[in-house]
Design a protein around this motif. Structure first.
Motif, short mmCIF file in Angstrom:
data_model
loop_
_atom_site.label_atom_id
_atom_site.label_comp_id
_atom_site.label_asym_id
_atom_site.label_seq_id
_atom_site.Cartn_x
_atom_site.Cartn_y
_atom_site.Cartn_z
N ARG A 19 17.11 16.08 21.84
CA ARG A 19 16.35 17.09 21.08
C ARG A 19 16.20 16.59 19.66
O ARG A 19 17.12 16.04 19.09
N PHE A 21 14.13 17.94 15.97
CA PHE A 21 13.24 18.77 15.19
C PHE A 21 13.29 18.26 13.75
O PHE A 21 14.36 18.12 13.19
N ILE A 23 11.83 19.35 10.15
CA ILE A 23 11.24 20.53 9.52
C ILE A 23 11.00 20.24 8.05
O ILE A 23 11.92 19.84 7.32
N GLU A 25 10.75 21.37 4.53
CA GLU A 25 11.21 22.50 3.71
C GLU A 25 10.82 22.34 2.25
O GLU A 25 11.36 23.01 1.38
N ARG A 45 14.46 18.77 6.81
CA ARG A 45 15.65 19.12 7.60
C ARG A 45 15.50 18.45 8.95
O ARG A 45 14.44 18.51 9.57
N ARG A 47 17.20 18.26 12.74
CA ARG A 47 18.09 18.79 13.77
C ARG A 47 17.97 17.85 14.97
O ARG A 47 16.88 17.70 15.53
N GLU A 83 21.51 18.25 10.62
CA GLU A 83 22.31 18.96 11.60
C GLU A 83 22.30 18.08 12.85
O GLU A 83 21.32 18.07 13.59
N THR A 91 25.40 23.96 18.88
CA THR A 91 24.50 23.95 17.73
C THR A 91 24.17 25.39 17.39
O THR A 91 24.28 26.27 18.24
N ARG A 92 23.72 25.61 16.18
CA ARG A 92 23.31 26.95 15.76
C ARG A 92 21.82 27.15 15.94
O ARG A 92 21.26 28.15 15.53
N TRP A 93 21.15 26.16 16.54
CA TRP A 93 19.70 26.23 16.69
C TRP A 93 19.37 25.90 18.09
O TRP A 93 18.52 25.58 18.65
#
Length: 93
Positions: A19, A21, A23, A25, A45, A47, A83, A91-93
């Motif tokens: 995975r 991602f 992002i 920001e 960011r 992830r 992250e 993970t928190r996502w």
């Protein structure tokens, strides 16, 4: 290619993630750098979940990602939030 696309490509090549991602920001940080240093893709960011991170601590993961993105930092990437996880880690996502 955009900086975001360059980052995605570099991380895909370096870590073959399950995975990923990336992002942008930058809009959250507008105004805290001189105008000539600001741009549309200065704060990103990442992830990422990759088997390459198994057995690595958090700092080692961040260093590996920063090393993979060295060219982007030299080209104006100002900040990178990371992250990173190995498969199976929460993970928190």
């Amino acid at each position: 290619m955009t900086r975001q696309e360059n980052i995605e490509s570099a991380l895909q090549a370096a870590f073959h993630p399950e995975r990923l991602f990336v992002i942008n920001e930058s809009h959250l940080h507008a105004g805290h750098r001189p105008p000539e240093e600001e741009g549309p893709e200065t704060h990103m960011r990442v992830r990422i979940v990759s088997a390459a991170f198994e057995g690595m601590g958090r700092v080692a993961r961040h260093r590996a990602i920063n090393d993979a993105l060295n060219a982007e930092f030299k080209d104006g990437l100002h900040a990178l939030a990371v992250e990173a996880a190995a498969p199976g880690e929460p993970t928190r996502w």
